[in-house]
Design a protein around this motif. Structure first.
Motif, PDB file in Angstrom:
ATOM      1  N   ILE A  76       0.837  -1.203   0.000  1.00  0.00           N
ATOM      2  CA  ILE A  76       0.000   0.000   0.000  1.00  0.00           C
ATOM      3  C   ILE A  76       0.869   1.249   0.000  1.00  0.00           C
ATOM      4  CG2 ILE A  76      -1.616   1.357   1.403  1.00  0.00           C
ATOM      5  CD1 ILE A  76      -2.992  -1.337   2.074  1.00  0.00           C
ATOM      6  N   HIS A  77       1.937   1.250   0.770  1.00  0.00           N
ATOM      7  CA  HIS A  77       2.828   2.416   0.794  1.00  0.00           C
ATOM      8  C   HIS A  77       3.398   2.687  -0.590  1.00  0.00           C
ATOM      9  CE1 HIS A  77       3.679   2.353   5.404  1.00  0.00           C
ATOM     10  NE2 HIS A  77       2.405   2.302   5.115  1.00  0.00           N
ATOM     11  N   GLN A  78       3.845   1.647  -1.282  1.00  0.00           N
ATOM     12  CA  GLN A  78       4.389   1.818  -2.631  1.00  0.00           C
ATOM     13  C   GLN A  78       3.324   2.311  -3.605  1.00  0.00           C
ATOM     14  OE1 GLN A  78       6.132  -1.986  -3.506  1.00  0.00           O
ATOM     15  NE2 GLN A  78       8.088  -1.437  -2.575  1.00  0.00           N
ATOM     16  N   LEU A  79       2.118   1.770  -3.484  1.00  0.00           N
ATOM     17  CA  LEU A  79       1.026   2.177  -4.363  1.00  0.00           C
ATOM     18  C   LEU A  79       0.708   3.662  -4.183  1.00  0.00           C
ATOM     19  CD1 LEU A  79      -1.154   1.120  -6.368  1.00  0.00           C
ATOM     20  CD2 LEU A  79      -2.596   0.710  -4.363  1.00  0.00           C
ATOM     21  N   VAL A  80       0.556   4.099  -2.937  1.00  0.00           N
ATOM     22  CA  VAL A  80       0.230   5.499  -2.654  1.00  0.00           C
ATOM     23  C   VAL A  80       1.384   6.402  -3.058  1.00  0.00           C
ATOM     24  CG1 VAL A  80      -0.218   7.169  -0.805  1.00  0.00           C
ATOM     25  CG2 VAL A  80      -1.439   4.982  -0.842  1.00  0.00           C
ATOM     26  N   ARG A  81       2.583   6.041  -2.707  1.00  0.00           N
ATOM     27  CA  ARG A  81       3.735   6.903  -3.002  1.00  0.00           C
ATOM     28  C   ARG A  81       4.032   6.969  -4.495  1.00  0.00           C
ATOM     29  NH1 ARG A  81       7.639   6.525   2.228  1.00  0.00           N
ATOM     30  NH2 ARG A  81       6.017   7.245   3.648  1.00  0.00           N
ATOM     31  N   GLY A  82       3.582   5.984  -5.240  1.00  0.00           N
ATOM     32  CA  GLY A  82       3.734   6.033  -6.687  1.00  0.00           C
ATOM     33  C   GLY A  82       2.921   7.151  -7.319  1.00  0.00           C
ATOM     34  N   TYR A  83       1.969   7.660  -6.586  1.00  0.00           N
ATOM     35  CA  TYR A  83       1.131   8.754  -7.058  1.00  0.00           C
ATOM     36  C   TYR A  83       1.894  10.084  -7.060  1.00  0.00           C
ATOM     37  CZ  TYR A  83      -2.736  12.074  -7.190  1.00  0.00           C
ATOM     38  OH  TYR A  83      -3.576  13.106  -7.520  1.00  0.00           O
ATOM     39  N   PHE A  84       2.854  10.232  -6.158  1.00  0.00           N
ATOM     40  CA  PHE A  84       3.542  11.501  -5.937  1.00  0.00           C
ATOM     41  C   PHE A  84       4.794  11.651  -6.788  1.00  0.00           C
ATOM     42  CE2 PHE A  84       1.297  10.775  -1.915  1.00  0.00           C
ATOM     43  CZ  PHE A  84       0.656  11.994  -1.770  1.00  0.00           C
ATOM     44  N   ASP A  85       5.063  12.889  -7.171  1.00  0.00           N
ATOM     45  CA  ASP A  85       6.352  13.264  -7.755  1.00  0.00           C
ATOM     46  C   ASP A  85       7.222  13.677  -6.574  1.00  0.00           C
ATOM     47  OD1 ASP A  85       8.564  14.479  -8.850  1.00  0.00           O
ATOM     48  OD2 ASP A  85       7.435  15.935 -10.037  1.00  0.00           O
ATOM     49  N   PRO A  86       8.245  12.884  -6.224  1.00  0.00           N
ATOM     50  CA  PRO A  86       9.026  13.190  -5.026  1.00  0.00           C
ATOM     51  C   PRO A  86       9.717  14.548  -5.049  1.00  0.00           C
ATOM     52  CG  PRO A  86      10.000  11.362  -6.249  1.00  0.00           C
ATOM     53  CD  PRO A  86       8.715  11.715  -6.923  1.00  0.00           C
ATOM     54  N   ASP A  87       9.906  15.116  -6.226  1.00  0.00           N
ATOM     55  CA  ASP A  87      10.546  16.428  -6.323  1.00  0.00           C
ATOM     56  C   ASP A  87       9.557  17.580  -6.225  1.00  0.00           C
ATOM     57  OD1 ASP A  87      13.063  15.238  -6.678  1.00  0.00           O
ATOM     58  OD2 ASP A  87      12.729  15.070  -8.844  1.00  0.00           O
ATOM     59  N   ASN A  88       8.260  17.254  -6.190  1.00  0.00           N
ATOM     60  CA  ASN A  88       7.256  18.314  -6.219  1.00  0.00           C
ATOM     61  C   ASN A  88       6.105  17.998  -5.272  1.00  0.00           C
ATOM     62  OD1 ASN A  88       6.078  20.707  -7.018  1.00  0.00           O
ATOM     63  ND2 ASN A  88       5.000  19.769  -8.735  1.00  0.00           N
ATOM     64  N   VAL A  89       6.428  17.678  -4.032  1.00  0.00           N
ATOM     65  CA  VAL A  89       5.382  17.383  -3.060  1.00  0.00           C
ATOM     66  C   VAL A  89       5.630  18.203  -1.804  1.00  0.00           C
ATOM     67  CG1 VAL A  89       6.535  15.395  -2.025  1.00  0.00           C
ATOM     68  CG2 VAL A  89       4.066  15.550  -1.941  1.00  0.00           C
ATOM     69  N   TRP A 103       4.876  12.794   2.894  1.00  0.00           N
ATOM     70  CA  TRP A 103       4.441  13.325   1.601  1.00  0.00           C
ATOM     71  C   TRP A 103       3.430  14.438   1.852  1.00  0.00           C
ATOM     72  CZ3 TRP A 103       7.117  11.548  -2.542  1.00  0.00           C
ATOM     73  CH2 TRP A 103       7.897  10.424  -2.324  1.00  0.00           C
ATOM     74  N   TRP A 104       2.154  14.082   2.040  1.00  0.00           N
ATOM     75  CA  TRP A 104       1.161  15.109   2.359  1.00  0.00           C
ATOM     76  C   TRP A 104       1.082  15.372   3.854  1.00  0.00           C
ATOM     77  CZ3 TRP A 104      -3.603  13.683  -1.138  1.00  0.00           C
ATOM     78  CH2 TRP A 104      -3.399  14.221  -2.411  1.00  0.00           C
ATOM     79  N   LEU A 105       1.545  14.418   4.662  1.00  0.00           N
ATOM     80  CA  LEU A 105       1.478  14.559   6.112  1.00  0.00           C
ATOM     81  C   LEU A 105       2.874  14.584   6.710  1.00  0.00           C
ATOM     82  CD1 LEU A 105      -1.245  11.859   6.886  1.00  0.00           C
ATOM     83  CD2 LEU A 105      -1.597  14.307   6.497  1.00  0.00           C
TER      84      LEU A 105
END
Length: 125
Positions: free
Chosen positions: A37-50, A87-89
């Motif tokens: 689940i962590h990989q699935l959710v984090r795949g949504y984010f651009d790590p350079d723009n969060v 990421w968001w939190l």
């Protein structure tokens, strides 16, 4: 800084029930599910723009099942919230997360998990 509601849609996602974990599932299986689940959710984010929210938030997790929906209290919301940390939190304690709610429904054509994060005090107009 994020100052308005945001959502993630995880198409095709079907969470496993908390009942499975409590029914004697080995800790390695529980960890594997959390990692998935962590990989699935984090795949949504651009790590350079969060950027994380800077105010407390309310989190709603809507799960739409193709069939056999889980009870709302069997949806493992914690796994999805934990995946948002960093990421968001900033964290998931009471300073950053005021509430978490799970909703279950059926959508045969589009099963998914939608995670909505809303800053506390946000007013829809």
């Amino acid at each position: 800084m994020i100052d308005k509601p945001c959502a993630i849609i995880l198409h095709g996602e079907r969470p496993k029930s908390w009942n499975r974990a409590y029914a004697g599932q080995h800790w390695t299986q529980r960890k594997a599910e959390a990692d998935r689940i962590h990989q699935l959710v984090r795949g949504y984010f651009d790590p350079d723009n969060v950027q994380p929210f800077t105010v407390p938030v309310d989190i709603d997790i809507y799960v739409f099942f193709a069939n056999r929906p889980l009870d709302a209290d069997n949806i493992p919301a914690k796994l999805y919230v934990d995946a948002l940390k960093g990421w968001w939190l900033t964290d998931d304690d009471r300073r950053f997360v005021r509430s978490v709610r799970t909703v279950t429904d059926v959508d045969k054509r589009n099963p998914r998990v939608t995670i909505e994060v809303t800053p506390c005090g946000w007013k829809y107009e």
